[in-house]
Design a protein around this motif. Structure first.
Motif, mmCIF file in Angstrom:
data_model
loop_
_atom_site.group_PDB
_atom_site.id
_atom_site.type_symbol
_atom_site.label_atom_id
_atom_site.label_comp_id
_atom_site.label_asym_id
_atom_site.label_seq_id
_atom_site.Cartn_x
_atom_site.Cartn_y
_atom_site.Cartn_z
ATOM 1 N N LEU A 133 0.821 -1.205 0.000
ATOM 2 C CA LEU A 133 0.000 0.000 0.000
ATOM 3 C C LEU A 133 0.858 1.260 0.000
ATOM 4 O O LEU A 133 2.051 1.208 0.302
ATOM 5 C CB LEU A 133 -0.941 -0.018 1.202
ATOM 6 C CG LEU A 133 -1.890 -1.227 1.244
ATOM 7 C CD1 LEU A 133 -2.709 -1.232 2.524
ATOM 8 C CD2 LEU A 133 -2.803 -1.233 0.028
ATOM 9 N N LYS A 134 0.250 2.405 -0.318
ATOM 10 C CA LYS A 134 1.000 3.656 -0.487
ATOM 11 C C LYS A 134 1.705 4.112 0.785
ATOM 12 O O LYS A 134 2.683 4.834 0.713
ATOM 13 C CB LYS A 134 0.088 4.763 -1.011
ATOM 14 C CG LYS A 134 -1.034 5.144 -0.078
ATOM 15 C CD LYS A 134 -1.935 6.176 -0.723
ATOM 16 C CE LYS A 134 -3.134 6.469 0.160
ATOM 17 N NZ LYS A 134 -4.083 7.348 -0.529
ATOM 18 N N ALA A 178 -1.172 -0.022 -8.889
ATOM 19 C CA ALA A 178 -2.449 0.558 -8.470
ATOM 20 C C ALA A 178 -2.287 2.064 -8.366
ATOM 21 O O ALA A 178 -1.247 2.568 -8.020
ATOM 22 C CB ALA A 178 -2.873 -0.023 -7.141
ATOM 23 N N GLU A 223 0.803 0.242 -4.705
ATOM 24 C CA GLU A 223 0.094 1.506 -4.839
ATOM 25 C C GLU A 223 1.090 2.629 -5.080
ATOM 26 O O GLU A 223 2.213 2.590 -4.564
ATOM 27 C CB GLU A 223 -0.714 1.824 -3.576
ATOM 28 C CG GLU A 223 -2.000 1.071 -3.465
ATOM 29 C CD GLU A 223 -2.862 1.556 -2.310
ATOM 30 O OE1 GLU A 223 -4.027 1.181 -2.313
ATOM 31 O OE2 GLU A 223 -2.374 2.281 -1.417
#
Length: 141
Positions: free
Chosen positions: A93-94, A140, A110
């Motif tokens: 994830l980011k 993403a 991400e």
């Protein structure tokens, strides 16, 4: 789901059995573990682990820190990891900060995630490949 059990008078009663529910373990944000962690179930980490992790599925919270190798069938990382990662399905994830080599079958990253290390699709000698054996990479937004 139901079984028949006779009561004291010999009449049959229907007794509900609990449904089979997958188990998971949670390591809270106030917990620090020094040493390796191994779980046959799913693991959710919000705290700090200084050691290697081996589990079926790993979910890492944003504020957590793992200092050691991670090995899981699937992993969803949002905190920091200092060590190598090996997962069949990996989502970074980011908010994640990864410092170490990453080995995967399917990878989603991400935009904004920080990965310092080598990204490598797992070789045939490593655990089972997905689908047609081709590397899977998804970016993403």
């Amino acid at each position: 789901m139901f079984t028949k059990k006779p009561d004291a008078n010999g009449a049959s009663l229907h007794v509900a059995k609990p449904a089979s529910v997958g188990s998971f373990s949670v390591i809270g944000s106030d917990v620090v573990i020094t040493g390796d962690v191994s779980a046959s179930a799913d693991l959710h980490v919000d705290g700090r682990i200084e050691g290697d992790i081996r589990c079926a599925s790993l979910v890492q919270g944003e504020g957590s820190h793992i200092e050691g190798a991670v090995s899981a069938e699937s992993a969803r990382l949002a905190g920091s990891v200092s060590g190598s990662i090996s997962a069949r399905e990996l989502v970074i994830l980011k908010t994640a900060r990864i410092h170490g080599d990453v080995h995967y079958d399917a990878l989603t990253i991400e935009q904004g995630a920080d990965v310092e290390g080598r990204l490598a699709h797992r070789t045939p000698a490593e655990p089972a490949r997905m689908g047609d054996g081709e590397p899977k990479l998804t970016l993403a937004s």
